[in-house]
Every structure is written in C-alpha cells, then in structure tokens.
Scaffold this motif. Sequence first.
Motif, mmCIF file in Angstrom:
data_model
loop_
_atom_site.group_PDB
_atom_site.id
_atom_site.type_symbol
_atom_site.label_atom_id
_atom_site.label_comp_id
_atom_site.label_asym_id
_atom_site.label_seq_id
_atom_site.Cartn_x
_atom_site.Cartn_y
_atom_site.Cartn_z
ATOM 1 N N UNK A 12 -7.414 11.696 -6.985
ATOM 2 C CA UNK A 12 -7.081 10.407 -6.400
ATOM 3 C C UNK A 12 -5.786 9.866 -6.940
ATOM 4 N N UNK B 178 -11.371 -6.057 -2.494
ATOM 5 C CA UNK B 178 -10.121 -5.390 -2.175
ATOM 6 C C UNK B 178 -9.965 -5.209 -0.675
ATOM 7 N N UNK C 17 5.747 -9.273 1.360
ATOM 8 C CA UNK C 17 4.711 -9.697 0.432
ATOM 9 C C UNK C 17 5.265 -9.836 -0.970
ATOM 10 N N UNK D 163 -12.287 12.167 4.308
ATOM 11 C CA UNK D 163 -11.589 11.807 3.081
ATOM 12 C C UNK D 163 -12.046 10.430 2.627
ATOM 13 N N UNK E 224 -11.330 4.618 -2.750
ATOM 14 C CA UNK E 224 -10.505 4.394 -3.917
ATOM 15 C C UNK E 224 -9.980 2.966 -3.939
ATOM 16 N N UNK E 225 -9.857 2.393 -2.775
ATOM 17 C CA UNK E 225 -9.392 1.010 -2.714
ATOM 18 C C UNK E 225 -10.416 0.055 -3.305
ATOM 19 N N UNK F 161 -13.548 9.427 0.131
ATOM 20 C CA UNK F 161 -13.338 8.968 -1.242
ATOM 21 C C UNK F 161 -11.952 8.370 -1.455
ATOM 22 N N UNK F 162 -10.983 8.862 -0.687
ATOM 23 C CA UNK F 162 -9.673 8.238 -0.806
ATOM 24 C C UNK F 162 -9.727 6.794 -0.342
ATOM 25 N N UNK G 206 -8.518 2.327 -13.977
ATOM 26 C CA UNK G 206 -9.039 1.055 -13.486
ATOM 27 C C UNK G 206 -8.700 -0.108 -14.405
ATOM 28 N N UNK H 290 -3.763 12.864 1.184
ATOM 29 C CA UNK H 290 -2.974 13.277 0.043
ATOM 30 C C UNK H 290 -3.377 14.659 -0.386
ATOM 31 N N UNK I 58 0.814 -1.207 0.000
ATOM 32 C CA UNK I 58 0.000 0.000 0.000
ATOM 33 C C UNK I 58 0.848 1.257 0.000
ATOM 34 N N UNK J 65 -3.800 6.689 -7.245
ATOM 35 C CA UNK J 65 -3.850 5.253 -7.033
ATOM 36 C C UNK J 65 -2.530 4.700 -7.539
ATOM 37 N N UNK K 31 -8.388 2.108 11.028
ATOM 38 C CA UNK K 31 -8.122 1.507 9.722
ATOM 39 C C UNK K 31 -9.143 0.418 9.397
ATOM 40 N N UNK L 277 -8.317 -7.992 1.091
ATOM 41 C CA UNK L 277 -6.865 -7.999 1.001
ATOM 42 C C UNK L 277 -6.264 -6.936 1.910
ATOM 43 N N UNK L 278 -6.936 -5.802 1.938
ATOM 44 C CA UNK L 278 -6.421 -4.725 2.768
ATOM 45 C C UNK L 278 -6.442 -5.098 4.243
ATOM 46 N N UNK M 205 -1.382 4.505 1.057
ATOM 47 C CA UNK M 205 -2.702 4.781 0.484
ATOM 48 C C UNK M 205 -3.627 5.528 1.448
ATOM 49 N N UNK M 206 -3.604 5.122 2.712
ATOM 50 C CA UNK M 206 -4.571 5.714 3.636
ATOM 51 C C UNK M 206 -4.228 7.142 4.017
#
Lengths: 471, 301
Positions: free
Chosen positions: A205, B38, A455, B26, B32-33, B28-29, A312, A180, A142, A207, B172, B41-42, A176-177
């Motif tokens: 965004x 998903x 990983x 936030x 985004x995952x 939408x961030x 995507x 930003x 991530x 990604x 999280x 997995x996260x 990612x979290x």
Amino acid sequence: MSNRSSGGNNRPEWLQQYDLIGKIGEGTYGLVFLAKIKSNRTKSIAIKKFKQSKDGDGVSPTAIREIMLLREINHENVVKLVNVHINHIDMSLYLAFDYAEHDLYEIIRHHRDKVNQAINQYTVKSILWQLLNGLNYLHSNWIMHRDLKPSNILVMGDGEEQGVVKIADFGLARIYQAPLKPLSDNGVVVTIWYRAPELLLGGKHYTSAVDMWAVGCIFAELLTLKPLFQGQEVKATPNPFQLDQLDKIFKVLGHPTVDKWPTLANLPHWQSDQQHIQGHKYDSPGLYSVVHLSPKNPAYDLLSKMLEYDPRKRITAAQALDHEYFRMEPLPGRNALVPPQPGEKIVNYPTRPVDTNTDFEGTASLQPAPQASGNQVAGGMGGPHVMGNRNIPRPMHMAGVQRMQQQNMAAYNLASQAGMGGTMNNPGNIPMQRGVAAQPHQQQQQQQQNQLRRKDGMGMPGYPQQKSRRF
Amino acid sequence: MEGTSTFSLTRFLVQENENGLSEDDDEDEVNERGSCVDNEEMVRTLMDQENNVESIHSHVDDSINVARSEAIQWIINMRSLLGLRYYTAYLCVMYIDRFISKGLVSSDKQWAIKLLSVACLSLAVKMKEREPRLLSSYSTEKYNFNNNVIQRMELLVLTTLDWKIRLVTPFDFIDCFISCFSNVSPKRQLMPLTTQIVIAATRGKFTNMSIMEYRSSTIAMAATLTVMDQQLTKESLEIKLKTAWVNQLFDHEDVYACYKRMLELEPVQVKPELATSSEDPHVGTKRKRLMFNETEKNPNL
C-alpha cells in the motif's frame, strides 16, 4: 522519422518558438533540454522529451499519467507545466516546464564538497516549509508523489521566483484510487534511500505517509549534508528484499516492535522473517546523535515524527506545517536561498551544466544554434563554483534522468536580466497566498487554472506570521 | 408509484459470474483511505472535482447515436473478453462522449467512432488497469486499425480533452454510498447490482438528456437507491436520503429524476456486435471468442 532533413530549418512550428540552449539531462524516461522562449528571452524553459514508447503500446502510460496530473496541478511549490507539444511526425511528446536552476541534490552537494559548511537554518527551514506546502497540496488532492528525493526537489534560480521550491518529476506519481503496481514491477529504478520501511518490508500500500518518510530523510540530509539511510541496494528482480537499507534504518531508529507498530506483523517480509530480520538486535544510538540535535529541539521533534515507523502514526504534511518548529525564529520565507536578515552569508550555487552540442533529438551535434542566436554561453561562469567531476551515478531531477557530466560543457549563465534577485524574499514575512501568487505573465495558461479544486488554502496560514510580541 | 412495475432488479444479476473479476479486486487500496470520516472528505473532494468538469450536452444526429450504441456494446464485450474492470469501461464511455460533444465526429464517417472507441478504451485501460494491453488486443474483425493510427487517435483524444482524463465516475462513489445506507453484510450483494445499473446507464441516446449527463455522484446515488428500493416516490426518496450524511450534498430533484430514468433501464449484456447495413453482414457468426449469455433484443439498437 525525424523532421530534421536539412539542418533544422524544417522544424515543426511549435519548436520554432524556442531557442535550444542544450541538453541538461538524460535517462530512462527521455531527455531534458534547456531552452529559451524567443518572444521572452528572460524566460528559461526545461523541455522534457519522452522516449518513444514501444511500437504496439500506443502513447506511453507514464507520459499520460504525468501530463494528466501536471495539467491539474497548480501550486507555487509544484513544478509548472507550461506546455505539451506533440511532434506529429514521430508522435513523440515534449513537456515544457518553467526552468529551475537548482535542486536539493546540488545544493547539499555544494555545501558538503565545496563550502564545507552546513546549510543555514533559515534555508533549511524555508525549503522544508515550502516542500511541505507543495506536498500538502498534492495530498489534499489525493495525489502521491512516491519518488521524493533531493534531486526531485528543485529550487528556482535568479528571477522573480528566486529561492522558491518546486516539487518535480511526477513520472511515478499516482492518484490514490488508481491501481498501483509495486514500482519494481514497472521496471522503474527508484533509489531506496528515501523508501519508507513499510514498503521495504513488502507492504503493497502506498499511502501519503511514504512521501512523509522521504521528507524526513530529506530534512535530515539538509541538516547533516549526508543521506540519512544510505543502504546498499540489492539489485535483483523482482522486488528484492532490501536488508541493508532496513539495517541502516534500524541502527538509527531502533528495532520496530509490534507494540508500537501493530500492522508490522502483517507485512510480508516481516511475517516471513526474511533473513531473520525479526531477530536482529540493535542497540540504538538514537536519531539525535546522527543529526546532532538535542532531543528537546523542535527540529528534532518534527524530524522524529516524520520518521515514525507506523505509517498511520506518521505526521502528515498538514500537521507538520502546524509544528512549533515553523513558528520559531528564523521563520521560513519564500526565498529559501536568501535570508531576509542582512548579514547572513549568501551562498551562490553553481548553475547547471548544459551540453550545448545537441539538438532536440538529443542525438547529433547540430549547428551551434544557441551561440548563433545570441545567447550568452559563457565558458566556466559561476564564480568560484566550477563543478568537479561527478562520479556518483545518480538519478536526476526532471525524470529520473542522469545529470550531464561536466566535461566538454559550457555552463549556461542565467544571469538575471530579470533583475530583482533577492528582493522577493518576503520581507516582514507577510503572509502570502500560495498557488495564486504565480505568473500573471503567463497568458496562455488560464485553462490550466481552476482545474483542480484549490485546496491549498484550507485555512493554512501563508508563511508563518511573526508574533508581534517579542521576548 | 407508477412506472415501477416492469422493473426487475434480478435481471441485472444475470451477468455477474461471467468472469471472476469484480470491481473490488483492489478493495484494500480503497480501504487504505480508512474510515468513514475519511470517506466524507474524499466524497467532498470528488464532488468538488465534478464541479470543475464541464458538463456534456450536445445534439448529435441519429447516425452518431447508433454508432455510439454500437461502440458501447463493443466496449462491454471487450471488457469481458479482456477481463477489464467495469470502471474502465465506464471511463471509456465518458471519454467517447466528451470527444463527441466537441463536435469533431462527422456522421458520414462510420469508422470514426470505431477508431475513437479503440483509442478511448486503450486510454481508459492505461488509466485504470494494472496491466496495460497491447493495442492489437483491441482489434476484432470489425475493429481493425493499425497501431500507428490508434496512437494518433489517442493523441487526438488527449489533446481534445486537454489531457484532463482523470474523470470522476460513479464508481468512485458507490462503495461509500452503499455503506451510508446499509451495514456491512448486504454490501457484497448490493455492489455488483449497483455496478450493473451504472453500466446500463451508459446506454440510451446521447441527445436531449442521457443519464450520463447527470453528475457521476448523482448517478451513483440514484443507482444505489434503485438497488435498495424500486418503489420510491419523490417524498420517500427524500426521507431515505435524509438518513445519510451525504444528503446535504445532493440536489434531490436530480437524484429523483435520475432514479426514475434508471427504473427504465435494461441490463447490458455481452453480445455480438450488430452489423449495420453498411458493414460485413457475416460478422455475428465468427466471434467465437466471445461468450454470449443470450442475445436478448436490445431496445437501443
């Protein structure tokens, strides 16, 4: 402020373990030095000094993020942070990295301006393979890089890791979290040539797909020796609309359509039809003609999947590693610079210019310490590769740092006492474990290991196996 | 079952409108995952990372505990005052606990934990907020250190934690866990409540077993369950857990134990710092910048 009251003898303890060779870069984030570890003279270290943060801000958030990420990261294709030093007198931070002699910017430039010859296929494929492995590791954890470009992709010089690719400069990387901000809000200058279209169109965004776009641009540049989309940057604040960059992209890839890229309609600059971007007409000459590849070539197929408009649908690092391109000859190897097949011409890349008239403050001309302590600082070494003057201002590897100019500088010859150059190229393409392969000699680094979940394996093969059957 | 009668979920709602910010500013961030696939997995990735973090447990003496409680109250107040995310406040407490558990804070230095809280809050803000804050914004009458001292403390915290300050917090997970059990509509209501429960979990002594010594994922799961149902037995909790795919990732004993502890929690509210005997006794009267809801007696102080 400075600890240097009498010519450098008064140095902090941590500094005394290094012999400073000279400055190799400077820029917005600070300075980068080349040094040797006194106890292990074969080992070169790049030391990045962060600029002091403004008074009142405390430790710089950029430094914190970069160090935090680097502490967790452990992968053969990601630059290795060896140590963090604090100068307690002025609270400045110094990061010590394993030194990489080359970077893709230099390698590409050398081929374009000096060798006048394309980079051989084995090297292109090996670089791309290793770059994708490093990126896959980051994305699996991530972490997005957000500023991939040739000068941030380093390649190790002579030594046991010769030809190994290292992703560098995590000053802009994010988890990612983490929140930003658009890069421009941070007052950070990032080259727009490798920027993904969704960002150019005002998307907020980030990604992992933005990194893959950059990889596509870098792949094309390795093939053609020219930046793929060389747009004129609009310099304005904040976050100006980069019409020319989009124009360059559309000319090659054609006009994007909502059909193929459904979320296009939601992107701010598209929606508001900035500078009538929706109405531009492009007759697409096609990517293949720019990169001189047949559309049937697997390299072309992979490239076009990296340059897919819709983030995507854009290929991921893991998927790219699985691509047919990497299963055909020549197979990628660990030493990207030296092909395993005998008879291939080996290109000697120039060593990085080093400004030896500097000290760790990066300011003064200090005593000629390097020479005095017995390093070989050769005049213009490097055989035929004396570098010309650089006139393109450019962001540089370690940290968005400007590369040193050639004048008045001695090139430092890293001629390998480590020997071994060229013998580590994974003959026979034995699958190797990534990430673990590294550095049994780095005693002090254990804490860093195990930090991040490994990983990188993930059922991924090592270097692709040669099929036993031949046709 | 026993012990659940005194718990009132609605009391945790008190705070919610104190300022306009919520944890999903936030969103939408995060989205985004992408889909729940998903997310799986996260969640696994995050839980893996949890495994790599050394757990904290140390026995500290009471005066440190008092100072810690006070620090947490200060953090809660600052969160509100500066408009920070709950996530940030929680992360700050995690830093403080990790630092304390290294045994580097001695109990005879009252100011040490205060300075520690300022440095940790500044670091947490740098990690989690879009806008960094000036160090001077963390000073109040009771906490007033010069920039140089704070920056040195930041560096001490960073090196003591070995720069590993990317910690997995319950925040999280809660978004994902709530989705596991409920459909979209009640999610909006459950989220703030779960947030409050998690924040409340920072209280409580740092000896023996504070709730924060559970894994962040366990805390998030227990808080989610607490918000959905306050009458669970060990058996019904297991049955409920088994309806969700995350079931297999959890130690049911731990979740239940943590859940039981949560039912004893008191909501955390913005309130004046309580002056300790050695400090300025007038302190409570001056803080007009803070908006108090009420000054309910806090059992932990």
